[in-house]
Write a protein that holds these residues in place. Structure first.
Motif, PDB file in Angstrom:
ATOM      1  N   LEU A 171      14.366  22.321 -31.801  1.00 41.28           N
ATOM      2  CA  LEU A 171      13.661  21.202 -32.425  1.00 41.28           C
ATOM      3  C   LEU A 171      13.562  21.404 -33.936  1.00 41.28           C
ATOM      4  N   LEU A 172      13.209  22.617 -34.344  1.00 40.75           N
ATOM      5  CA  LEU A 172      13.081  22.908 -35.771  1.00 40.75           C
ATOM      6  C   LEU A 172      14.424  22.766 -36.492  1.00 40.75           C
ATOM      7  N   LEU A 173      15.473  23.328 -35.883  1.00 41.62           N
ATOM      8  CA  LEU A 173      16.792  23.275 -36.504  1.00 41.62           C
ATOM      9  C   LEU A 173      17.299  21.837 -36.616  1.00 41.62           C
ATOM     10  N   CYS A 174      17.095  21.079 -35.567  1.00 42.57           N
ATOM     11  CA  CYS A 174      17.565  19.690 -35.579  1.00 42.57           C
ATOM     12  C   CYS A 174      16.817  18.864 -36.634  1.00 42.57           C
ATOM     13  N   ILE A 175      15.533  19.115 -36.771  1.00 42.49           N
ATOM     14  CA  ILE A 175      14.769  18.430 -37.821  1.00 42.49           C
ATOM     15  C   ILE A 175      15.323  18.815 -39.188  1.00 42.49           C
ATOM     16  N   ALA A 176      15.593  20.118 -39.363  1.00 39.45           N
ATOM     17  CA  ALA A 176      16.122  20.597 -40.645  1.00 39.45           C
ATOM     18  C   ALA A 176      17.483  19.982 -40.943  1.00 39.45           C
ATOM     19  N   VAL A 177      18.359  19.926 -39.929  1.00 39.45           N
ATOM     20  CA  VAL A 177      19.686  19.340 -40.115  1.00 39.45           C
ATOM     21  C   VAL A 177      19.575  17.858 -40.456  1.00 39.45           C
ATOM     22  N   LEU A 178      18.696  17.158 -39.747  1.00 40.24           N
ATOM     23  CA  LEU A 178      18.504  15.728 -40.005  1.00 40.24           C
ATOM     24  C   LEU A 178      18.009  15.494 -41.424  1.00 40.24           C
ATOM     25  N   VAL A 179      17.021  16.282 -41.829  1.00 40.71           N
ATOM     26  CA  VAL A 179      16.480  16.155 -43.185  1.00 40.71           C
ATOM     27  C   VAL A 179      17.542  16.538 -44.215  1.00 40.71           C
TER      28      VAL A 179
END
Length: 890
Positions: free
Chosen positions: A280-288
């Motif tokens: 979840l954290l990584l996907c948020i970071a990638v999206l941002v």
């Protein structure tokens, strides 16, 4: 007596006679109000202004920043990271949201302020009779009872009842929706007459199209018809520029594609057994990280700063749309008077009919030594000049006048020779037919005492003044004399002079029914010749604008010889074959005219309709056209042009439809504003390529790591730190960049040109792949995971900073331009580098970002990586400029 409104203004002045209206308002049509009475009424009625009470304030602009889809994503990330108790990530993203909102607010507030400042630069003036003198005042000081004089395409600044008029028409489309001009008259109407049918009334906000009128002000401010509408409909319509709309759509496309990609990464990661919390954290970071948060902020900053720069160069943009389009201009259609010349049309000679008929006539200069006959003609020309003098008691050299340039020069030249007309004489002079570009002359009735001594028996004298070729056709002359006179007039044009014909006429018609049809068999008296010097800087400015692949053509109402003489004086190597007259143009079909567009440099004796046709034909060929204009009749072509440019001395009608308004009439200013427009377009292109070319890095790194099955190369906090802080600084700095790219004719017209698209896509893919290959190679040769991740983070954060110097100019190699001109960019890269170094040097930050110190060898590796990426960008620029841009031109 009719009922009165609460403020004692007439309740229905359209149904009163003019005498009743004048009596109700306690004024006088000849003397107007006294200054004291006007001051007292101003205290009673207030200033003649109204403005929106819902104008966008600072708070509204700030809150608007949080509506952006990119900011919404960041806000969602704040909520999710807070829910996961990842407080460091929450704080960093929240801080980024606030910083982005503040930067966006500052730049949008500047843009709003720059556009709204138009009112402070462009001051309307209204001609009014006060204390028996006609003068010009700020319309906000108008009061009921003022006698106003509307001429020459002026904007009507208060509701008023017509007292007398001559061929007066007005554009009332903003009030009634009727696009056709309304003919006005002074007779009273029924009290039940609807607004659209009140032909004896003038309304604030409407425009004079033709003719002239005297009227008495009946309502001001919020009591006007448009003022009442403003109270009912108090709203501001925001206009997004085409580029902003394109960027908005692009933003949603990026969000959609990134969301799908991130969703795929999340699904693969979970299926590979990665922890839910971490994914979840990584996907948020990638999206941002994959969404270019700085793009809308940078775009607003570039446009706002560009508008400010243009304002400093005496050009006022009416909208941001114009700022974008200005940079794409490929053709300028300009008049000559006041733009290429100094707009100082001095009277240099007066030639009588007898002089013009002499064999081998050659124009001379007798401005300081007119004989009696020449002075008599000058007196007639002065009588026919509609000029108001604000300070007639002062020396003529200090007179402040309002009227056309030619008529002001006639008035000053007449005073120089002792010909001064008092108020009593002027009251006996009556305008019968105002000048119009349709028929190119005016007709004015004068008292008999102003006639020359040899014509003092002339019956019902009317002065006809205007284009000499037109007046000659309407004069009583033998065919032989007419041809000879036409040849002599043409001789003037060979000297670059503008010529005004003058004749006397007995119209044999009732004063109220005189039309252009009655202008025939006039007695031709001679011509007045004027010379307007070329601006000294024009030659150099023309060379400069042509260097931007922008062509300049001249479209003027002057005679072909005059226009050709001016064109040759400014350095154009052309002859008669490069000149096309309005008459010749009208005889050609569009199919016949199009092949001539490249050959013709001067369009002479053209009408507004001709200008409109030329503009549309050039646009049909793909040209981005900038058109200059100043008169009422220029408004159709100004509106049709991609960029309408109204000169500062022009009519309110021209300014109301123009995109760019110049505070002076200098061609140098036109070129300076276009140069700023090209800088705006150039900065938008380089910022777009810079931001979008590294948008794929996170997707390739995280997605590739999950697919290949290696340790995650970057943490969420690392991705967010680089994208929201270090990488955004250079992007904002591009708004202040002065380095302008070299454009071809093709790339100068469009934003998404082949160079922009190639550099964005190619650099984005190749650099992202190299980053991933670098990381997997380091792992494969046995480099510890922590070291490999730290090296990658350093490479990832640093290369995005330093390649910004290569993107300062997409058309030239890095070593061909200065790297330090944009000091803000240098500061941005320096600050970003210091932040990146701090993450390795400061123990707290090193622990926060989970990196290990790098040895000298690894530091050298990072420097090598920066050089490699700069080399890739430079090689890509070379390929694009050699094979895509130049190849397309070939």
């Amino acid at each position: 007596m009719k009922t009165q409104s609460p403020n004692n203004s007439p309740h229905s002045p359209w149904s009163d006679t003019t005498d009743e209206t004048i009596a109700n308002l306690k004024t006088n049509t000849d003397t107007g109000l006294t200054a004291k009475e006007a001051s007292e009424r101003l205290k009673t009625y207030g200033l003649n202004i109204f403005s929106s009470s819902r104008s966008k304030g600072p708070l509204a602009i700030f809150l608007k920043q949080f509506v952006s889809p990119l900011i919404v994503i960041l806000c969602m990330a704040v909520v999710i990271t807070a829910y996961l108790h990842e407080w460091l990530d929450t704080i960093i993203i929240a801080f980024a949201v606030i910083v982005n909102a503040i930067i966006g607010f500052i730049q949008e507030y500047k843009a709003e302020k720059a556009i709204n400042s138009l009112k402070s630069y462009i001051t309307e003036r209204t001609r009014v009779i006060r204390d028996s003198h006609e003068t010009e005042i700020d319309p906000e000081n108008l009061v009921p009872g003022d006698i106003i004089h509307i001429t020459g395409g002026a904007r009507i600044t208060a509701d008023a009842r017509i007292v007398r008029e001559i061929n007066f028409t007005s554009d009332e489309s903003i009030m009634t929706g009727e696009s056709l001009p309304v003919e006005k008259q002074a007779e009273s109407l029924s009290e039940t007459t609807l607004l659209a049918d009140r032909t004896n009334m003038l309304f604030a906000g409407t425009l004079n199209i033709d003719g002239s009128a005297y009227a008495v002000v009946t309502q001001t401010g919020f009591n006007t018809e448009i003022g009442r509408l403003a109270k009912l409909v108090d709203e501001t319509v925001e206009e997004k520029t085409p580029l902003q709309n394109a960027m908005s759509k692009l933003t949603w496309v990026i969000i959609a594609m990134t969301t799908v990609a991130v969703g795929g990464i999340f699904a693969i990661g979970i299926s590979n057994g990665e922890p839910l919390h971490e994914m979840l954290l990584l996907c948020i970071a990638v999206l941002v990280g994959s969404v270019p948060e700085a793009l809308p902020i940078g775009l607003t900053a570039i446009l706002a700063i560009g508008v400010e720069r243009i304002a400093k160069k005496k050009g006022i943009m009416r909208s941001l749309t114009a700022a974008e389009t200005l940079g794409s201009t490929t053709l300028i259609i300009t008049d000559k008077t006041g733009t290429l010349t100094e707009a100082d049309m001095k009277l240099v000679d007066i030639d009588t009919t007898a002089q013009l008929l002499e064999p081998d006539f050659t124009p001379a200069n007798h401005a300081d030594n007119f004989n009696l006959e020449q002075k008599e003609i000058l007196a007639l020309a002065r009588a026919a000049s509609d000029v108001a003098i604000e300070n007639p008691e002062d020396d003529y050299e200090k007179w402040v006048m309002s009227g056309s340039d030619l008529e002001e020069n006639i008035t000053r030249a007449a005073a120089k020779h002792g010909i001064i007309q008092g108020q009593a004489e002027q009251s006996d002079i009556q305008m019968r037919i105002p000048f119009s570009s349709k028929y190119k002359f005016s007709v004015i009735r004068i008292p008999s005492q102003l006639l020359p001594h040899d014509l003092n028996k002339f019956e019902d004298p009317h002065v006809v003044m205007g284009a000499p070729d037109i007046i000659l056709e309407r004069s009583y002359l033998s065919a032989e004399d007419r041809v000879h006179l036409q040849e002599s007039v043409a001789e003037h044009s060979r000297f670059g002079r503008r010529v005004l014909g003058i004749a006397l006429l007995t119209p044999h018609a009732k004063p109220t029914s005189i039309t252009t049809e009655h202008v025939k068999d006039a007695v031709f008296l001679g011509v007045l010749s004027f010379h307007d010097p070329i601006r000294p800087e024009v030659k150099d400015v023309l060379k400069r604008i042509e260097g931007y692949n922008t062509r300049v053509v001249m479209a003027t109402g002057d005679l072909p010889g005059t226009a050709l003489a001016v064109a040759q004086e400014i350095g154009w190597e052309i002859d008669e074959s490069n000149v096309l007259t309005g008459t010749q143009l009208q005889q050609l079909s569009d199919e016949e005219l199009i092949p001539l567009l490249d050959k013709v440099h001067v369009y002479a004796r053209v009408t507004p309709k001709d200008k409109l046709r030329i503009t549309k034909l050039f646009q049909a060929r793909g040209e981005v056209v900038a058109m200059t204009g100043d008169g009422v009749n220029d408004s159709p072509s100004l509106k049709a042009a991609n960029i309408g440019i109204a000169v500062g001395s022009g009519s309110d009608v021209a300014k109301s439809v123009a995109d760019l308004i110049l505070l002076d009439d200098n061609f140098k200013t036109i070129v300076a504003t276009i140069e700023e427009g090209k800088k705006i377009l150039s900065n938008i292109k380089k910022m777009f390529v810079y931001l979008m070319s590294n948008a794929l890095d996170e997707l390739f790194l995280i997605g590739g790591a999950i697919i290949v099955g290696v340790a995650m190369p970057l943490s969420a906090v690392q991705i967010i730190w680089v994208n929201l802080f270090t990488g955004s600084l250079p992007a904002i700095a591009f708004a202040f960049d002065e380095q302008q790219m070299r454009e071809t004719k093709k790339t100068s017209k469009i934003f998404f040109d082949s160079r922009v698209l190639f550099l964005t896509i190619w650099i984005g893919i190749i650099v992202s792949l190299l980053l991933f290959v670098q990381y997997t190679t380091l792992l494969s040769i046995g480099v510890p995971i922590a070291t490999a991740q730290s090296v990658l983070f350093a490479c990832f954060g640093s290369y995005t900073l330093f390649i910004s110097f290569s993107f300062r100019d997409l058309s030239r190699p890095l070593w061909k331009y200065s790297l330090t001109d944009n000091r803000l960019l240098v500061v941005g890269v320096a600050v970003g580098s210091l932040l990146l170094l701090a993450t390795y040097a400061v123990p707290f930050l090193r622990e926060t970002f989970d990196v290990v110190p790098l040895s000298f060898s690894w530091t050298g590796f990072v420097i090598g990586w920066i050089i490699l990426n700069v080399a890739i960008v430079e090689a890509s620029k070379w390929f694009a400029n050699t094979f895509l841009v130049r190849g397309a031109e070939d």
